[in-house]
Design an enzyme around this catalytic site. Sequence first.
Site, PDB file in Angstrom:
ATOM      1  N   ASN A  36       3.427   5.444 -10.659  1.00 52.67           N
ATOM      2  CA  ASN A  36       2.289   5.612 -11.562  1.00 52.67           C
ATOM      3  C   ASN A  36       0.940   5.323 -10.905  1.00 52.67           C
ATOM      4  O   ASN A  36      -0.088   5.406 -11.554  1.00 52.67           O
ATOM      5  CB  ASN A  36       2.450   4.743 -12.816  1.00 52.67           C
ATOM      6  CG  ASN A  36       2.261   3.280 -12.522  1.00 52.67           C
ATOM      7  OD1 ASN A  36       2.998   2.711 -11.733  1.00 52.67           O
ATOM      8  ND2 ASN A  36       1.287   2.670 -13.152  1.00 52.67           N
ATOM      9  N   ASP A  45       0.878  -1.161   0.000  1.00 57.74           N
ATOM     10  CA  ASP A  45       0.000   0.000   0.000  1.00 57.74           C
ATOM     11  C   ASP A  45       0.917   1.213   0.000  1.00 57.74           C
ATOM     12  O   ASP A  45       1.487   1.578   1.029  1.00 57.74           O
ATOM     13  CB  ASP A  45      -0.907  -0.001   1.226  1.00 57.74           C
ATOM     14  CG  ASP A  45      -1.913   1.141   1.220  1.00 57.74           C
ATOM     15  OD1 ASP A  45      -1.734   2.105   0.442  1.00 57.74           O
ATOM     16  OD2 ASP A  45      -2.884   1.087   1.995  1.00 57.74           O
ATOM     17  N   VAL A  46       1.079   1.821  -1.153  1.00 57.25           N
ATOM     18  CA  VAL A  46       2.043   2.916  -1.320  1.00 57.25           C
ATOM     19  C   VAL A  46       1.656   4.172  -0.552  1.00 57.25           C
ATOM     20  O   VAL A  46       2.441   5.108  -0.461  1.00 57.25           O
ATOM     21  CB  VAL A  46       2.278   3.241  -2.812  1.00 57.25           C
ATOM     22  CG1 VAL A  46       2.950   2.071  -3.521  1.00 57.25           C
ATOM     23  CG2 VAL A  46       0.979   3.634  -3.501  1.00 57.25           C
ATOM     24  N   LYS A  99      -2.006  16.387  -8.200  1.00 55.71           N
ATOM     25  CA  LYS A  99      -1.095  16.256  -9.345  1.00 55.71           C
ATOM     26  C   LYS A  99      -0.265  17.518  -9.532  1.00 55.71           C
ATOM     27  O   LYS A  99       0.909  17.447  -9.914  1.00 55.71           O
ATOM     28  CB  LYS A  99      -1.876  15.916 -10.620  1.00 55.71           C
ATOM     29  CG  LYS A  99      -2.438  14.497 -10.621  1.00 55.71           C
ATOM     30  CD  LYS A  99      -1.340  13.447 -10.468  1.00 55.71           C
ATOM     31  CE  LYS A  99      -1.872  12.036 -10.650  1.00 55.71           C
ATOM     32  NZ  LYS A  99      -0.813  11.024 -10.568  1.00 55.71           N
ATOM     33  N   TYR A 128      -7.861  15.781  -6.936  1.00 53.94           N
ATOM     34  CA  TYR A 128      -6.946  15.091  -7.856  1.00 53.94           C
ATOM     35  C   TYR A 128      -6.047  16.110  -8.564  1.00 53.94           C
ATOM     36  O   TYR A 128      -4.824  15.944  -8.604  1.00 53.94           O
ATOM     37  CB  TYR A 128      -7.753  14.284  -8.869  1.00 53.94           C
ATOM     38  CG  TYR A 128      -6.926  13.646  -9.958  1.00 53.94           C
ATOM     39  CD1 TYR A 128      -6.198  12.488  -9.710  1.00 53.94           C
ATOM     40  CD2 TYR A 128      -6.871  14.197 -11.243  1.00 53.94           C
ATOM     41  CE1 TYR A 128      -5.441  11.886 -10.711  1.00 53.94           C
ATOM     42  CE2 TYR A 128      -6.124  13.608 -12.238  1.00 53.94           C
ATOM     43  CZ  TYR A 128      -5.404  12.456 -11.976  1.00 53.94           C
ATOM     44  OH  TYR A 128      -4.646  11.879 -12.955  1.00 53.94           O
TER      45      TYR A 128
END
Length: 162
Positions: free
Chosen positions: A67, A40-41, A137, A133
Amino acid sequence: GAGISARFLEAGADVVACSRRAPAELPQHDGRTVDYQSCDVRKAAECRALIERVVDKHGRLDALINNAGGSVEVPSADADPALTEKIIQLNLTAPFFMSQAAYQVMHQQPTGGSIVNISSVSAARASPWSAAYGAAKAGLVNLTESLAMEWGPKNKIGRAHV
């Protein structure tokens, strides 16, 4: 992720891919298969443990491709705080945790390493119904440029807009 992994396999690299749940199918090329590791990053300790497993098995870490990402559309006025935090964790915090863990290995290697963070056009333009989001980003772009300045030139850090 599968496409990136497949291209690296085709180029002859040993490839380790991770996610919270194993994919139904892993990329293969010439009898070689991507090595899947659960991680789980969004959790720094799991990122460090993953990088340790990779180095224990392969002896080094040459490239990290961050990614993982994504979002659901939700009106910003009604966005649940827990969902907003998860979106930011996945799209900004997770690449930071993975980059930190990778850097601990890469900066000690004579040839360094490369970190690529996958961003989005949402980083540079308005993102209605996915504001968290887009903000994450945009933060990833800044994070990438900041790490490149701090950790380069030995380590190569870049971003790709998709």
